[in-house]
Design an enzyme around this catalytic site. Structure first.
Site, PDB file in Angstrom:
ATOM      1  N   LYS A 179       0.843  -1.195   0.000  1.00 45.70           N
ATOM      2  CA  LYS A 179       0.000   0.000   0.000  1.00 45.70           C
ATOM      3  C   LYS A 179       0.880   1.247   0.000  1.00 45.70           C
ATOM      4  CE  LYS A 179      -3.800  -2.481   0.524  1.00 45.70           C
ATOM      5  NZ  LYS A 179      -4.828  -2.605  -0.510  1.00 45.70           N
ATOM      6  N   HIS A 297      -6.323 -13.112  -8.114  1.00 41.20           N
ATOM      7  CA  HIS A 297      -7.082 -12.038  -7.469  1.00 41.20           C
ATOM      8  C   HIS A 297      -8.442 -11.961  -8.149  1.00 41.20           C
ATOM      9  CE1 HIS A 297      -8.467  -8.165  -6.111  1.00 41.20           C
ATOM     10  NE2 HIS A 297      -7.415  -8.016  -5.318  1.00 41.20           N
TER      11      HIS A 297
END
Length: 487
Positions: A179, A297
């Protein structure tokens, strides 16, 4: 609701003089039909338009997902049409949902190309979801015969071999998503990866939308990430990895990125669900040939899996992905920020990890499914989870799962490495307590508090996030009537 057991018009003179017949009259409804072991079975949740008979709606679903069109066609007589027609064989009202019905449809195996999820989806969901007589439709579950399962290679690595390669047993694996998702330079991105792995995580990962943008070319990311992986491996003595996202605009470019990941020594690559079924099966074959773990994902799935009256249940997507051949699959957390009823999510995990799924209505599993020799998929719990929930995650999902703490690692007040350490200590404390017979469901918070007394990073994590929860009503729960066999 199966009193209309047989309504097919079999007299050829009447049939082909009729022009337009109801789907049930064309042979797509048979309330007496007994599904064969070799049939592919599908369960649809349908919402017919006002005035549309549920049985006719079910027959239409069967017809439009197999051989039918809106009128009788003469060329039916040139085929074994009785065999090729799908058959709706049972219709039941959905408990507690007015105007909705479960319809069960059987398809002869001969209708499908072997080893092709693209062909399965083209038939089962290719046309019926736009059909005007239905207000809404949802594919709830499917059953594939073992004979068809054996035409798929399945996961290239599987849980057992992955654990052997990593030399990590007896606990969940730990990961984190780098992140912020977008905007970091390659060098800073690699630094985040190193800090997380050095702090105790097994994996770091790219997120779904980090590919090759102006702020960080994919090659730069791969080089810096693998430098971080190798340094962390040397420092900790553990096998480490980073999910390098090879998702790209073409298969040629995906292969090019996968080859560089292999050259750099990566043990795992990642693709997004949105690349499509053919691309997924193709890259799975590449991973099998190159001894690479494939992480999936499920980017974009919520656009068609979340609403329970229309779309596709994620349990069906999970089945297709296990057949297509992925090793890791994001399956929800139940306790995090993303949609997920606990029982429903457990059903997704069971779909990934069991060799035979028994009927389990509370978890949304309507059919028994024998997986033949297809390897197990490692489920991934990711999205809004933190160290303070470790006891819940272990209680819900057991050992064979990757627990990914993105914000719960990168956002730690003492830094990224401390965030990783907090998660690793919390996990080790929970596993030790569980192995000693502690009931994690009731005593888990106390186990965490005791561990935090000698681990400042864990103490800080509990202080910051200990009371953070995402308690919203789930939109996707299982609708069922308990029977004698399902409590």
């Amino acid at each position: 609701m199966n009193e209309m057991s047989k309504s097919e018009i079999t007299d050829k003179k009447k049939r082909y003089a009729a022009g337009v017949l109801k789907y049930a009259q064309m042979g797509y409804w048979d309330g007496d039909y007994q599904p064969k072991d070799t049939d592919i079975l599908a369960l649809f949740r349908i919402t017919p338009q006002d005035g549309v008979d549920p049985i006719e709606a079910a027959a239409a679903v069967a017809g439009e997902s197999s051989t039918a069109t809106w009128t009788v066609v003469w060329t039916d007589r040139l085929t074994a049409c009785d065999q090729y027609r799908a058959k709706a064989y049972k219709v039941e009202p959905v408990p507690g949902q007015e105007g909705q019905y479960f319809c069960y449809v059987a398809y002869d195996l001969i209708l499908f190309e072997e080893g092709s999820i693209a062909n399965v989806t083209a038939s089962i969901i290719g046309n019926v979801f736009s059909f005007k007589p239905l207000l809404a439709a949802r594919l709830e579950d499917m059953r594939f015969p073992v004979a068809y399962m054996k035409t798929f290679a399945g996961p290239p690595t599987g849980i057992v071999v992955e654990r052997e390669r990593l030399d990590k047993f007896g606990r969940p694996l730990l990961g984190a998503t780098t992140k912020p998702k977008l905007g970091l330079s390659g060098k800073n991105y690699g630094r985040v990866v190193y800090e997380g792995l050095k702090g105790g995580l097994d994996f770091m990962k790219d997120d779904e939308n980090i590919n090759s943008q102006p702020f960080m070319h994919w090659r730069d990311r791969f080089l810096y990430c693998m430098e971080a992986v190798n340094k962390a491996t040397a420092v900790t003595g553990e096998v480490k990895g980073h999910y390098l996202n090879i998702t790209a605009g073409t298969m040629e470019e995906m292969y090019r990125r996968a080859e560089l990941a292999k050259e750099l020594g990566s043990v795992i690559v990642m693709v997004d669900l949105i690349v499509g079924w053919t691309a997924i099966q193709s890259i799975s074959n590449w991973c099998r040939q190159n001894d690479m773990i494939l992480h999936m994902h499920r980017a974009g799935h919520g656009t068609y899996t979340r609403q329970k009256n229309h779309g596709i249940s994620f349990r069906v997507i999970a089945k297709w992905l296990r057949m297509a051949g992925v090793d890791h699959l994001h399956c929800g957390t139940a306790v995090g920020k993303l949609e997920g009823d606990p029982l429903t999510v457990q059903g997704y995990y069971n779909t990934c990890r069991e060799m035979v799924n028994e009927v389990d209505l509370p978890r949304g599993i309507f059919f028994e499914q024998d997986w033949g020799n297809l390897k197990k998929v490692m489920p991934v719990a990711s999205g809004g989870i933190h160290a303070g929930q470790m006891h819940q995650l272990l209680d819900l999902f057991g050992d064979d799962v990757v627990l990914q703490f993105g914000g719960g690692t990168i956002g730690h007040p003492m830094g990224i490495q401390a965030g990783a350490t907090a998660n690793r200590v919390a996990l080790e404390a929970m596993v030790l307590a569980r192995n000693e017979g502690v009931d994690l469901k009731t005593e888990g918070p106390e186990v965490l508090r005791r561990a935090a007394k000698w681990c400042k990073p864990l103490e800080a994590a509990l202080d910051v996030w200990g009371n953070i929860t995402f308690n919203y009503t789930s939109t996707d729960t299982s609708d069922f009537v308990p029977t004698a066999s399902v409590s």
